[in-house]
Every structure is written in structure tokens, then in C-alpha cells.
Design a protein around this motif. Sequence first.
Motif, short mmCIF file in Angstrom:
data_model
loop_
_atom_site.label_atom_id
_atom_site.label_comp_id
_atom_site.label_asym_id
_atom_site.label_seq_id
_atom_site.Cartn_x
_atom_site.Cartn_y
_atom_site.Cartn_z
N MET A 44 0.83 -1.19 0.00
CA MET A 44 0.00 0.00 0.00
C MET A 44 0.87 1.24 0.00
SD MET A 44 -3.11 -0.54 2.67
CE MET A 44 -4.28 0.48 1.84
N SER A 45 0.39 2.24 -0.67
CA SER A 45 1.12 3.50 -0.66
C SER A 45 0.78 4.26 0.61
CB SER A 45 0.74 4.34 -1.88
OG SER A 45 -0.58 4.81 -1.75
N THR A 46 1.58 5.23 0.94
CA THR A 46 1.32 6.02 2.15
C THR A 46 0.02 6.82 2.01
OG1 THR A 46 2.75 7.77 1.28
CG2 THR A 46 3.73 6.21 2.85
N GLU A 47 -0.37 7.14 0.80
CA GLU A 47 -1.64 7.84 0.58
C GLU A 47 -2.83 6.93 0.89
OE1 GLU A 47 -1.50 9.17 -3.44
OE2 GLU A 47 0.16 10.54 -3.07
N ASP A 48 -2.68 5.63 0.56
CA ASP A 48 -3.77 4.68 0.75
C ASP A 48 -4.05 4.37 2.22
OD1 ASP A 48 -4.30 4.44 -1.93
OD2 ASP A 48 -3.08 2.63 -2.20
N ILE A 49 -3.07 4.54 3.08
CA ILE A 49 -3.29 4.18 4.49
C ILE A 49 -4.29 5.10 5.19
CG2 ILE A 49 -1.05 3.06 4.78
CD1 ILE A 49 -0.11 5.54 6.31
N HIS A 50 -4.63 6.20 4.56
CA HIS A 50 -5.62 7.13 5.12
C HIS A 50 -7.02 6.85 4.57
CE1 HIS A 50 -2.48 9.37 7.10
NE2 HIS A 50 -1.82 9.43 5.95
N ASP A 51 -7.12 5.90 3.66
CA ASP A 51 -8.40 5.52 3.06
C ASP A 51 -8.89 4.25 3.74
OD1 ASP A 51 -10.54 4.73 1.52
OD2 ASP A 51 -9.44 4.71 -0.37
N PHE A 52 -9.91 4.38 4.60
CA PHE A 52 -10.40 3.24 5.38
C PHE A 52 -10.76 2.06 4.51
CE2 PHE A 52 -13.99 0.83 7.10
CZ PHE A 52 -13.40 0.32 8.24
N GLU A 53 -11.50 2.29 3.43
CA GLU A 53 -11.93 1.20 2.56
C GLU A 53 -10.73 0.48 1.94
OE1 GLU A 53 -14.92 -0.23 2.19
OE2 GLU A 53 -15.65 1.16 3.70
N ALA A 54 -9.71 1.21 1.55
CA ALA A 54 -8.51 0.59 0.96
C ALA A 54 -7.78 -0.25 1.99
CB ALA A 54 -7.59 1.66 0.39
N VAL A 55 -7.66 0.27 3.22
CA VAL A 55 -6.99 -0.48 4.30
C VAL A 55 -7.80 -1.73 4.64
CG1 VAL A 55 -6.32 -0.42 6.73
CG2 VAL A 55 -5.85 1.54 5.26
N LYS A 56 -9.11 -1.57 4.75
CA LYS A 56 -9.98 -2.71 5.05
C LYS A 56 -9.85 -3.78 3.98
CE LYS A 56 -14.91 -3.74 5.20
NZ LYS A 56 -16.24 -3.15 5.08
N GLU A 57 -9.90 -3.39 2.72
CA GLU A 57 -9.77 -4.33 1.61
C GLU A 57 -8.43 -5.05 1.64
OE1 GLU A 57 -11.13 -6.53 -1.47
OE2 GLU A 57 -12.29 -5.01 -0.43
N ALA A 58 -7.37 -4.33 1.93
CA ALA A 58 -6.02 -4.93 2.00
C ALA A 58 -5.94 -5.95 3.13
CB ALA A 58 -4.97 -3.84 2.18
N ILE A 59 -6.52 -5.62 4.27
CA ILE A 59 -6.50 -6.55 5.41
C ILE A 59 -7.31 -7.80 5.08
CG2 ILE A 59 -7.30 -6.90 7.79
CD1 ILE A 59 -6.59 -3.91 8.27
N LEU A 60 -8.51 -7.62 4.52
CA LEU A 60 -9.35 -8.78 4.18
C LEU A 60 -8.68 -9.65 3.13
CD1 LEU A 60 -12.89 -7.14 4.14
CD2 LEU A 60 -11.90 -8.60 5.91
N LYS A 61 -8.01 -9.02 2.17
CA LYS A 61 -7.32 -9.79 1.13
C LYS A 61 -6.14 -10.55 1.72
CE LYS A 61 -5.37 -9.36 -3.48
NZ LYS A 61 -5.10 -8.45 -4.59
N LYS A 62 -5.38 -9.91 2.59
CA LYS A 62 -4.21 -10.54 3.21
C LYS A 62 -4.62 -11.71 4.09
CE LYS A 62 0.17 -10.71 4.41
NZ LYS A 62 1.20 -11.17 3.52
N THR A 63 -5.71 -11.56 4.83
CA THR A 63 -6.17 -12.62 5.73
C THR A 63 -7.11 -13.60 5.03
OG1 THR A 63 -7.97 -11.21 6.52
CG2 THR A 63 -5.92 -11.20 7.80
N GLU A 64 -7.35 -13.37 3.74
CA GLU A 64 -8.20 -14.23 2.91
C GLU A 64 -9.61 -14.37 3.48
OE1 GLU A 64 -6.19 -17.93 2.09
OE2 GLU A 64 -4.52 -16.90 1.13
N ILE A 65 -10.14 -13.24 3.98
CA ILE A 65 -11.51 -13.22 4.46
C ILE A 65 -12.37 -12.62 3.34
CG2 ILE A 65 -13.12 -12.24 6.13
CD1 ILE A 65 -10.84 -12.32 8.18
N ASN A 66 -13.34 -13.41 2.89
CA ASN A 66 -14.20 -12.99 1.80
C ASN A 66 -15.58 -13.63 1.99
OD1 ASN A 66 -14.06 -15.70 0.83
ND2 ASN A 66 -12.13 -15.22 -0.17
#
Length: 111
Positions: free
Chosen positions: A1-23
Motif C-alpha cells: 500500500m502507498s502512504t496515501e492509501d493508508i488514510h483511506d479506510f476502505e482501501a486499508v480494510k480491503e487490504a486486510i481482508l485480502k491478506k487474511t483471505e476473508i471474503n
Amino acid sequence: MSTEDIHDFEAVKEAILKKTEINPETYRQRFRKDSVPKELFTQLTGLDERWMRPTGKTKEEIGHTIVLEQLLSMINPELKSWIMDRSPASPQQAVEMAEALKAQPWRQLNC
């Protein structure tokens, strides 16, 4: 993630769900798991909302999700995996994918 993306809740949430394979599939599997009745009811209520995501969906869209799940549960596991990797938008699209694959004998799975 870019440093700009870490301030976007939806982007952070999506990254966490993708990393933990929660879908939705994770929640569907949990939805189908056995438990005691009262606990099961509580879990199913929460998992239903996460799996089906009913807010903003029509009755037809929810029905398509259920039909797609049942269709995939009844076909060859290898074909199921192949179809799921391609994320069909509807049960009709899943059937079209399966039929197209069967029409290509050189690419057929062990169906």
C-alpha cells in the motif's frame, strides 16, 4: 500500500481482508458450520449479513447468490475451483463458463 492509501479506510480494510483471505466464501463456510442452537442462531444472523450482504440487494440478487452456491456445491470440485477462480457474476454466467470449457476438449478438466 502507498502512504496515501493508508488514510483511506476502505482501501486499508480491503487490504486486510485480502491478506487474511476473508471474503464472502469464508463467511459462507462459517454459515454452514454446526454449533449449539442459540449460539448457532446468533452466528448465522451475523454470518448471513456478511455472506449475503443483503443491504442494497434485491430479492433476485440474493436468490442468485444462493443458486450459485448450490450449483457450485453439486459439480466436480475441479470445475468448481476453475469457475470460482473466474468470479462469475451470476449462476447463469457460471453455467456458461462450464459449458464453454466443455466445448474446448483440449482444456477440459476431469469433469
